[in-house]
Scaffold this active site. Sequence first.
Site, PDB file in Angstrom:
ATOM      1  N   TYR A  72       3.866 -13.048   3.856  1.00 44.96           N
ATOM      2  CA  TYR A  72       3.075 -12.236   3.510  1.00 44.96           C
ATOM      3  C   TYR A  72       2.450 -13.074   2.088  1.00 44.96           C
ATOM      4  CZ  TYR A  72       0.599  -8.440   1.099  1.00 44.96           C
ATOM      5  OH  TYR A  72      -0.201  -7.550   0.476  1.00 44.96           O
ATOM      6  N   LYS A  94       0.437 -12.644   7.063  1.00 41.45           N
ATOM      7  CA  LYS A  94      -0.623 -11.799   6.838  1.00 41.45           C
ATOM      8  C   LYS A  94      -1.310 -12.592   5.588  1.00 41.45           C
ATOM      9  CE  LYS A  94      -1.929  -7.452   4.464  1.00 41.45           C
ATOM     10  NZ  LYS A  94      -1.468  -6.523   3.784  1.00 41.45           N
ATOM     11  N   THR A 100       0.935  -1.012   0.141  1.00 39.83           N
ATOM     12  CA  THR A 100       0.017  -0.041   0.006  1.00 39.83           C
ATOM     13  C   THR A 100       0.952   1.424  -0.133  1.00 39.83           C
ATOM     14  OG1 THR A 100      -1.579  -1.283   1.312  1.00 39.83           O
ATOM     15  CG2 THR A 100      -1.924   1.140   1.097  1.00 39.83           C
TER      16      THR A 100
END
Lengths: 293, 293, 293, 293
Positions: free
Chosen positions: D134, D162, D46
């Site tokens: 992730y 994640k 992000t």
Amino acid sequence: MQLKGLFTPLITPFNDNNHLNFSTLDALVEIQIESGVAGLIVGGTTGEYYTLDDEERETLIRRVVARVNGRMPVVAGINALNTAEGIRRAKQAEDLGCDGLMMSPPAYSLPQQHEIESHFQVVADATPLDLILYDFPDRAGVTIEEETVKALAAHPSIVGIKESSGDMSRLLSLMGQDLGDFRLICGCDDQAADHLWWGVETWISGSANIFPREQAELLRLAAAGDQAGLREGMRGMLPVIQSMESGAYNQKAKLGAGLRFELPVGDVRQPLLPLDDSEVENFHKLMESFNGE
Amino acid sequence: MQLKGLFTPLITPFNDNNHLNFSTLDALVEIQIESGVAGLIVGGTTGEYYTLDDEERETLIRRVVARVNGRMPVVAGINALNTAEGIRRAKQAEDLGCDGLMMSPPAYSLPQQHEIESHFQVVADATPLDLILYDFPDRAGVTIEEETVKALAAHPSIVGIKESSGDMSRLLSLMGQDLGDFRLICGCDDQAADHLWWGVETWISGSANIFPREQAELLRLAAAGDQAGLREGMRGMLPVIQSMESGAYNQKAKLGAGLRFELPVGDVRQPLLPLDDSEVENFHKLMESFNGE
Amino acid sequence: MQLKGLFTPLITPFNDNNHLNFSTLDALVEIQIESGVAGLIVGGTTGEYYTLDDEERETLIRRVVARVNGRMPVVAGINALNTAEGIRRAKQAEDLGCDGLMMSPPAYSLPQQHEIESHFQVVADATPLDLILYDFPDRAGVTIEEETVKALAAHPSIVGIKESSGDMSRLLSLMGQDLGDFRLICGCDDQAADHLWWGVETWISGSANIFPREQAELLRLAAAGDQAGLREGMRGMLPVIQSMESGAYNQKAKLGAGLRFELPVGDVRQPLLPLDDSEVENFHKLMESFNGE
Amino acid sequence: MQLKGLFTPLITPFNDNNHLNFSTLDALVEIQIESGVAGLIVGGTTGEYYTLDDEERETLIRRVVARVNGRMPVVAGINALNTAEGIRRAKQAEDLGCDGLMMSPPAYSLPQQHEIESHFQVVADATPLDLILYDFPDRAGVTIEEETVKALAAHPSIVGIKESSGDMSRLLSLMGQDLGDFRLICGCDDQAADHLWWGVETWISGSANIFPREQAELLRLAAAGDQAGLREGMRGMLPVIQSMESGAYNQKAKLGAGLRFELPVGDVRQPLLPLDDSEVENFHKLMESFNGE
């Protein structure tokens, strides 16, 4: 039709000659009723509908309706490869005294969304019975897209959708739509607690052939807001459910039900084949782990 | 059965009452024969088999066999949701005088590879007719993996596989296997020239309902080693074929055949729906472009 | 840049200290030139560009350009995670004397089609060098859709697309578009004969690290219309190529080149890892089968 | 590192010259801290890490660490295309005073599971910092399979994963594994309430750039067992979150944060492009609906 609570798509028991086993069928119906299940699906996917000939189909539905005898709603699985057959099966279900219908888009012919929409509408218009949509894209080859669900939810006798895509984001998106009293129904057994927590009140559960009492209890715990109980109950069943969903779902539904209720439910019919010995043994161990809790 | 050349999975014509249109059916058979096609598939996917009831199915096969009257082999499409039904349809085809069978894995029930293998073997064992496998994973929900193809190719009456996955790498891989006289068959119309160039000698072509003569000619060009002719012929048909494969395959197969041969082939049956006016117009333009060449 | 013939995306040789191995690099360049290859890609996917730091990248390109010394075009692979980096790499390639550029859409960031289109245009505008698009959706996470290819083909310095999707139907569809002198380039080694047969004149082949002479010969056979030779040549290489494409592509490209030319090309860099002994042995056997032909 | 609560992968603000905007960056950090967020990820997806050059990367991390000044943990996103780069970025993060690391499998190179496992282990071994895995297969091109997660969870400094696959069944399956104190972390914003309800205590939320206070509150509601509050809070944010996940995630993260906190966060960098006016307007309306609740 009261479409709330746990609905079991009943396995279809066969005897040693590979014919319908009526005494086991009756026993299964009684077990489901005694266990607090809210309704039955007969001739559904877990019931191996795709292996039944026309006569068996009629006999099966007739027998279950008679045995249930109004004690709970009976829904007929009416999957059909074309629309005319869907209508015939819908009317047959009505004639045989069923309370509702459940249907997926036609497999194999890869209809587009406007064709899927029309298929459901035409069948729903053909009888006064309530119709439940069934979204299981891996099987049907097509999905009922959200826009199509919204359009169909406006039909007065299309009352809900069994969600078996396994896509929780889709459920959350559908929950955000204004669908009136159209019901979102859990059709993904391992994600049932999530559905219930979000307020879904109906669960059509293939694994309820094995865990009818426990899953009916889950719905009560959810309604009562017992979060710890809901999670614990779900966790207990997950190893068996996950095994089913990893492959040989129908074989394991029968194996588990037969084991748990000591009933001769018989093997699956071909094209499916019975599990081999080591697979049976592994599944038995999972079942024993559950019982041993 | 001589399994070489162009085989057309015949569209099933309906009249205004949505019943089988026998006069058009007869005319289509004659057109195919006159066009130099090597054989017909009746009751296949392009024939909308999934919309025919049992009586229509029998009538359709009987009529085509009678009309052909030994002038070319007739293969029955016997797709079935379960193995017993596959056997019944195989025997029916034998009784009705067909020369061969074609079958995909059962749709919807998601059989595993050993179950797919057994399904085909059991059906092949049930009749003396030759059986063609049909791999179209988008429709059936499962593929016939290469190892399964190899195992089935050893069966004396399993004679070939219609490859409709669209995966050229798979074809090249299968060509590298020792499959004896088991035939790899083009089932992906836009890739036909590639198949032919590699030595594939059989093409089961839905678009041969529109282009029987041109596609039979392609096979002759390929056999004669006329590369430029093969490419040019393929290029000429590609816009129409690519339009078909982009959606509404069956509708366009009927539309194109009706247009080209000025025959009332009728609409598709539901769950499929006729094209709307602008889609029809667009397809007509593609057809005109072909004719104008 | 003359973009016709066989282009080899050169493996990047490492020595025992995992540094660039210049003497092997020089030897590889000479082998490629002697083998009749038309051009080289340096810093491409097969060259493990994603494991090179900035200094190595510059050194590698400089060395290859110097060694080639104008004897054939050198194209720099300039894949970049963002557009600014793409521009920097394009300008660097120009400064270092490269003749062209090759680039895939940026991996990881999942750009939409209008973003992919702009990414290529902005980079192409930044230098006078010719730019080759590279479509390999499994790696980049996105595809360059046909409409985007058409839009980009109109750019004066975007000269072609390496097609590595493995989708022959896409190639046939692109061939039907009017793309001017924009080149469709084979980027799918096992399907090379099909591309050549259809008139594709450029092949960017990772497996040309192993088979430079044989593949340059394939292009000559195709140009000469020698169909039997083209098929035979392709068939001979297919087992090795199919093994590469089934997994560990880069490891096998290095293994095969080292084996064939008796050069210490070294191992792949991490995240990739060398094959284990049995995988090496299996690949050696495939290589021996080829040599034994 | 205390890995519990809401972690925000901070957007990277740019000024009109497309350089890092330090004053906005500082302001964003303060807003996150004041809002009750538990930690920050800097240089994550992000944060458009893939558009930062080496110098910017260092400056950005240094600035955030300095500004936070120990008030909460700072985790560095260290995605890298190869393992050596991963190690360099891990050590850089350690040197710059970060508290932890987060990394996906390398994009583009399609490593196999044993290569993914080794990649993470080697990087984790290179520093004493905690490492968060992730899993976002759509971006990386590969998934970290459950068996690989289990193997990596045994590493003393690999502390969690994640989960951004969006696959709730995978989460439920991982929850059934014995992973010690390895944490499953919500990385799928629309499914956050489900994760929290199941006992997940960590949420790495891109949409926390817009909703830091509301999402921190969600975690408190979950911990307090306030089911109605948890559902209501989630429902309120879902339209915005679902819009983000339907496309242009990063653009909307910036747009929403800028709007909500009246800060000049700037546009995304290319390859991503700013939304057009109508998309901006639509997103503004969704934001207003939220505020108007």
